[in-house]
Scaffold this motif. Structure first.
Motif, PDB file in Angstrom:
ATOM      1  N   PRO A 321      10.859   0.713  14.686  1.00  0.00           N
ATOM      2  CA  PRO A 321      10.874   1.253  13.319  1.00  0.00           C
ATOM      3  C   PRO A 321      11.358   0.241  12.289  1.00  0.00           C
ATOM      4  O   PRO A 321      10.925   0.272  11.128  1.00  0.00           O
ATOM      5  N   LEU A 322      12.240  -0.672  12.693  1.00  0.00           N
ATOM      6  CA  LEU A 322      12.690  -1.712  11.763  1.00  0.00           C
ATOM      7  C   LEU A 322      11.510  -2.587  11.343  1.00  0.00           C
ATOM      8  O   LEU A 322      11.353  -2.921  10.156  1.00  0.00           O
ATOM      9  N   TYR A 323      10.682  -2.946  12.314  1.00  0.00           N
ATOM     10  CA  TYR A 323       9.498  -3.736  11.993  1.00  0.00           C
ATOM     11  C   TYR A 323       8.552  -2.949  11.096  1.00  0.00           C
ATOM     12  O   TYR A 323       8.000  -3.489  10.128  1.00  0.00           O
ATOM     13  N   LEU A 324       8.348  -1.672  11.378  1.00  0.00           N
ATOM     14  CA  LEU A 324       7.424  -0.863  10.591  1.00  0.00           C
ATOM     15  C   LEU A 324       7.891  -0.675   9.158  1.00  0.00           C
ATOM     16  O   LEU A 324       7.079  -0.700   8.220  1.00  0.00           O
ATOM     17  N   TRP A 325       9.186  -0.489   8.943  1.00  0.00           N
ATOM     18  CA  TRP A 325       9.704  -0.176   7.609  1.00  0.00           C
ATOM     19  C   TRP A 325       9.869  -1.400   6.718  1.00  0.00           C
ATOM     20  O   TRP A 325       9.724  -1.309   5.494  1.00  0.00           O
ATOM     21  N   HIS A 326      10.180  -2.553   7.284  1.00  0.00           N
ATOM     22  CA  HIS A 326      10.666  -3.650   6.446  1.00  0.00           C
ATOM     23  C   HIS A 326       9.612  -4.151   5.464  1.00  0.00           C
ATOM     24  O   HIS A 326       9.917  -4.393   4.291  1.00  0.00           O
ATOM     25  N   TRP A 327       8.372  -4.324   5.933  1.00  0.00           N
ATOM     26  CA  TRP A 327       7.383  -4.929   5.044  1.00  0.00           C
ATOM     27  C   TRP A 327       6.934  -3.993   3.929  1.00  0.00           C
ATOM     28  O   TRP A 327       6.783  -4.444   2.781  1.00  0.00           O
ATOM     29  N   PRO A 328       6.696  -2.691   4.181  1.00  0.00           N
ATOM     30  CA  PRO A 328       6.367  -1.820   3.049  1.00  0.00           C
ATOM     31  C   PRO A 328       7.422  -1.853   1.943  1.00  0.00           C
ATOM     32  O   PRO A 328       7.083  -1.880   0.752  1.00  0.00           O
ATOM     33  N   LEU A 329       8.695  -1.854   2.318  1.00  0.00           N
ATOM     34  CA  LEU A 329       9.741  -1.881   1.292  1.00  0.00           C
ATOM     35  C   LEU A 329       9.704  -3.181   0.496  1.00  0.00           C
ATOM     36  O   LEU A 329       9.787  -3.170  -0.739  1.00  0.00           O
ATOM     37  N   LEU A 330       9.582  -4.313   1.177  1.00  0.00           N
ATOM     38  CA  LEU A 330       9.543  -5.594   0.479  1.00  0.00           C
ATOM     39  C   LEU A 330       8.267  -5.734  -0.346  1.00  0.00           C
ATOM     40  O   LEU A 330       8.297  -6.252  -1.475  1.00  0.00           O
ATOM     41  N   SER A 331       7.148  -5.266   0.182  1.00  0.00           N
ATOM     42  CA  SER A 331       5.880  -5.384  -0.529  1.00  0.00           C
ATOM     43  C   SER A 331       5.828  -4.476  -1.752  1.00  0.00           C
ATOM     44  O   SER A 331       5.393  -4.894  -2.832  1.00  0.00           O
ATOM     45  N   PHE A 332       6.269  -3.221  -1.605  1.00  0.00           N
ATOM     46  CA  PHE A 332       6.291  -2.322  -2.761  1.00  0.00           C
ATOM     47  C   PHE A 332       7.231  -2.851  -3.846  1.00  0.00           C
ATOM     48  O   PHE A 332       6.949  -2.717  -5.042  1.00  0.00           O
ATOM     49  N   ALA A 333       8.339  -3.459  -3.439  1.00  0.00           N
ATOM     50  CA  ALA A 333       9.240  -4.064  -4.423  1.00  0.00           C
ATOM     51  C   ALA A 333       8.533  -5.187  -5.172  1.00  0.00           C
ATOM     52  O   ALA A 333       8.672  -5.326  -6.396  1.00  0.00           O
ATOM     53  N   ARG A 334       7.748  -5.977  -4.438  1.00  0.00           N
ATOM     54  CA  ARG A 334       6.975  -7.058  -5.076  1.00  0.00           C
ATOM     55  C   ARG A 334       5.952  -6.488  -6.059  1.00  0.00           C
ATOM     56  O   ARG A 334       5.754  -7.031  -7.150  1.00  0.00           O
ATOM     57  N   ILE A 335       5.320  -5.400  -5.700  1.00  0.00           N
ATOM     58  CA  ILE A 335       4.280  -4.821  -6.556  1.00  0.00           C
ATOM     59  C   ILE A 335       4.881  -4.258  -7.839  1.00  0.00           C
ATOM     60  O   ILE A 335       4.413  -4.545  -8.936  1.00  0.00           O
ATOM     61  N   VAL A 336       5.901  -3.434  -7.710  1.00  0.00           N
ATOM     62  CA  VAL A 336       6.432  -2.772  -8.907  1.00  0.00           C
ATOM     63  C   VAL A 336       7.194  -3.742  -9.801  1.00  0.00           C
ATOM     64  O   VAL A 336       7.306  -3.518 -11.012  1.00  0.00           O
ATOM     65  N   GLU A 337       7.678  -4.851  -9.234  1.00  0.00           N
ATOM     66  CA  GLU A 337       8.346  -5.860 -10.047  1.00  0.00           C
ATOM     67  C   GLU A 337       7.359  -6.841 -10.678  1.00  0.00           C
ATOM     68  O   GLU A 337       7.729  -7.617 -11.548  1.00  0.00           O
ATOM     69  N   THR A 338       6.113  -6.827 -10.213  1.00  0.00           N
ATOM     70  CA  THR A 338       5.027  -7.695 -10.679  1.00  0.00           C
ATOM     71  C   THR A 338       5.267  -9.169 -10.352  1.00  0.00           C
ATOM     72  O   THR A 338       4.497 -10.015 -10.771  1.00  0.00           O
TER      73      THR A 338
END
Length: 704
Positions: A321-338
């Motif tokens: 689950p650590l592997y599954l969760w980590h990238w969506p959180l980092l990627s969504f942060a990248r998207i919303v921060e532009t």
């Protein structure tokens, strides 16, 4: 043999393997959160492959030998192990994307949800890798490619072994043959299709097969090499210890294995990086390191003290689950921060990831994997996965559900009004019937469109030729024809290429442009002028502009061995050769000096998302005139040289002047964006610039 048995036998639990899982997952998380800090952290995925191959093959080998192997129970266990956390992450990503993503982003996320639920993410991502593929940082489910490879292994490998066992084949031979074939395809693929070599199962299976080979040796040949191991252990003990009389017990050799394995992994973390050809031969480093650590056994010092400590084992238990969760959180942060989020945001994202992983393990994984009602749980998980996958696929077909409030459709159209254009439609729409008829054959990647049977102006180039003309092309006006190939300069014998592309394939694309242009000039005497339009600054400088374009690294070469090619001179000589061929037909030639590159995605300049993590201002869709002039200095000098070399028979249309003033070059006009992304014009921008071109053309036509 394949009937349901109460229990498949499993290898004895080894806490050090959970510790190795922890090392693998934490290295991947560290790399994704801080890529410059642990440049080779992505090799943690390769460590996972070895572990999976070792454990799964141990189970299969043991149960085939005992006659207790059951496909049904094997896959029930896989479903209960993988589906719960994956369903939760996919559903959560879909829900978050509903409120946070624009339609084009949500469409892509939905496709990746469907691919993740079908365990074909690696195939979909492989297929996506291309000219207009967006940055990997903005794909929240990118990491599921590795899960796709593993699941494809879980489907293929048990069937292969079961078939081989039933026909009395030697399983060791089968394992070695599959590993050698896969490794050969990996080495070959890294030279011919590096993207395919990274994502495809056939070039990755050898990594899991190394774990399978270790499993076979551990089960069946552990004692065969006892004499050799004893002798080697005795020699090592004599080297290490002053008095080795009581040290010949295998521990010295196992400790050497574990230290060597750990050293290889540490070496890989800090030496291997994304600019190397990977997997290729470099993948041997993490694979061999993981094999040595597992082979050392649970009593080796590194395994017992470092990998088996409570903290390492705890991270190993929550590693999936650590592997599954980590990238969506980092990627969504990248998207919303532009843009790349601050270090603080990334640290918080990692902390939240660890919390979510622990909660998922305790509240979702353990209750489902353990306890009664296994059959009911399995059926429910399959149904839920089907629902999630279908919801993702339908949302993809519905173009990202533009009605959502997050998308703000009216505002979206201000910058993303590109429907029906020749550039952003599917490749099947790039070539119209007149082109098919005129060319008499089919070309991959070619954009060819006519607005009339008797065009007067032929626009030639790359995607910037298409973006220059596509508003007029889509409206069927202005007596136009268009011939373009994305990422290619219209040269006779030179090829534009970046590191992700292979020469033969790119050469076959780029070198079709000029023969087609010359054919059209012969077949359509109505053509009065040829207009060249390309993204000149990128080819001259060899790189893209801004954070979104870092992946581009173009070289202009004649053949694969053209190592000393210098883009500036190649750009000039290539254009001069092509233009001279056009001038032989007595046609006028116009060169478009390109519009500015704004360096950021246009949508992020115009429309705020429903929420932001930080309160910083959104980026501006503009660049300073000084930056623009510096970026384009060599390009404009090259254009002057081209004009001089063709005896001033080429006229220049300075498209950039209509978006630039003395201080800035702007991508926004009257509250609307003239750009679709960071360097391509929107429909509105195309209409504006081509309108200025039409006015300019009327003024200079007598001279042409």
């Amino acid at each position: 043999m394949t009937t349901l048995h109460p229990h498949l036998s499993h290898p004895k639990y080894r806490p050090d393997i959970d510790g190795l899982r922890a090392l693998a997952v934490l290295s991947v998380v560290a790399f994704h959160a801080f890529p410059t800090g642990l440049k080779g952290g992505f090799i943690g995925v390769d460590i996972f492959f070895v572990i999976s191959g070792y454990l799964i093959s141990t189970i299969i080998f043991q149960n085939l030998e005992k006659g207790t192997f059951s496909f049904t129970e094997f896959y029930i266990r896989r479903i209960k192990r993988i589906f719960p956390a994956l369903i939760l992450v996919l559903a959560t990503s879909y829900a978050f994307g509903w409120f946070a993503l624009f339609a084009d982003e949500y469409k892509q996320l939905s496709k990746h949800i469907a691919a993740g639920a079908s365990f074909v993410s690696n195939i979909v991502l492989w297929d996506e890798a291309g000219y207009f593929d967006n940055a990997t940082e903005t794909k929240p489910l990118l990491h599921l490619w590795s899960l796709g490879v593993e699941e494809q292994f879980y489907l293929a490998w048990p069937l292969i072994l079961w078939f081989a066992w039933g026909r009395n084949f030697n399983l060791l031979t089968v394992t070695i043959v599959v590993a050698i074939v896969s490794f050969y395809l990996n080495i070959k693929g890294i030279l011919t299709d590096s993207v395919g070599a990274f994502y495809s199962p056939q070039t990755r299976f050898w990594e899991l097969q190394c774990g399978s080979l270790l499993a076979w040796i551990t089960l069946y040949r552990k004692d065969a090499y006892a004499g050799f191991k004893t002798g080697l252990d005795k020699w090592l003990a004599a080297v290490v210890y002053r008095d080795s009389r009581h040290q010949v017990d295998g521990k010295t050799l196992n400790n050497a294995f574990s230290f060597a394995g750990l050293s290889l992994l540490v070496y890989g973390f800090y030496v291997i990086n994304k600019d190397l050809e990977f997997p290729g031969k470099w993948a041997i480093v993490p694979i061999l390191g993981a094999v040595l650590i597992i082979a050392a056994g649970p009593h080796a010092w590194v395994n017992r003290i470092v990998l088996s400590n409570r903290l390492a084992v705890w991270f190993g238990l929550i590693s999936f689950p650590l592997y599954l969760w980590h990238w969506p959180l980092l990627s969504f942060a990248r998207i919303v921060e532009t843009e790349v989020p601050s270090a603080t945001i990334r640290i918080v994202a990692v902390a939240i990831t660890i919390l979510l992983a622990w909660l998922t393990y305790m509240l979702v994984e353990k209750p489902i994997r353990l306890g009664k009602h296994s059959g009911v749980k399995t059926v429910a998980l399959i149904m839920l996965m089907l629902v999630v996958g279908n919801v993702g696929y339908v949302s993809y077909l519905k173009n990202g559900l533009e009605f959502r409030q997050a998308d703000a459709p009216a505002k979206t159209k201000m910058f993303a009004d590109v429907k029906g254009t020749v550039l952003y439609n599917t490749p099947e729409d790039w070539v119209d019937e007149r082109c098919h008829s005129a060319l008499g054959t089919r070309y991959d990647y070619l954009i060819c469109r006519f607005t009339t049977a008797t065009p007067k102006t032929l626009v030639v180039g790359d995607s910037h030729a298409a973006q220059f003309a596509y508003d007029s092309i889509s409206k069927g006006s202005n007596d136009l024809a268009l011939v373009a190939v994305n990422g290619c300069l219209p040269f006779i014998d030179l090829v534009t290429i970046n590191p992700t592309e292979e020469f033969e394939e790119k050469s076959s694309r780029c070198k079709v442009v000029m023969p087609i242009v010359l054919k059209l000039l012969r077949d359509f005497p109505s053509i009065q002028r040829v207009v060249f339009a390309t993204r000149g600054a990128m080819y001259i400088e060899g790189s893209g502009y801004g954070d979104t374009e870092k992946k581009n690294n173009y070289r202009i070469i004649k053949d694969p061995d053209d190592r000393l090619a210098e883009n500036y001179n190649q750009f000039i000589s290539g254009y001069v050769a092509s233009i001279n061929e056009i001038l032989k037909f007595g046609k006028a030639v116009v060169f478009i000096e390109d519009v500015p590159e704004i360096g950021v995605s246009a949508k992020n300049c115009l429309d705020d998302r429903p929420f932001r993590i930080s309160d910083k201002d959104r980026p501006g869709c503009n660049v300073s005139r000084q930056s623009f002039d510096e970026r384009n200095a060599k390009y404009r000098k090259a254009v002057d040289s081209i004009v001089a070399a063709t005896h001033n028979r080429v006229r220049i249309f300075p498209a950039y002047e209509y978006l630039c003033n003395e201080s800035t070059c702007d991508g926004l006009k009257d509250g609307a964006s003239y750009f679709y992304d960071d360097d391509h014009l929107s429909m509105r921008g195309s209409s504006y610039i081509f309108g200025k071109f039409a006015e300019w053309l009327k003024q200079v036509t007598p001279k042409l």
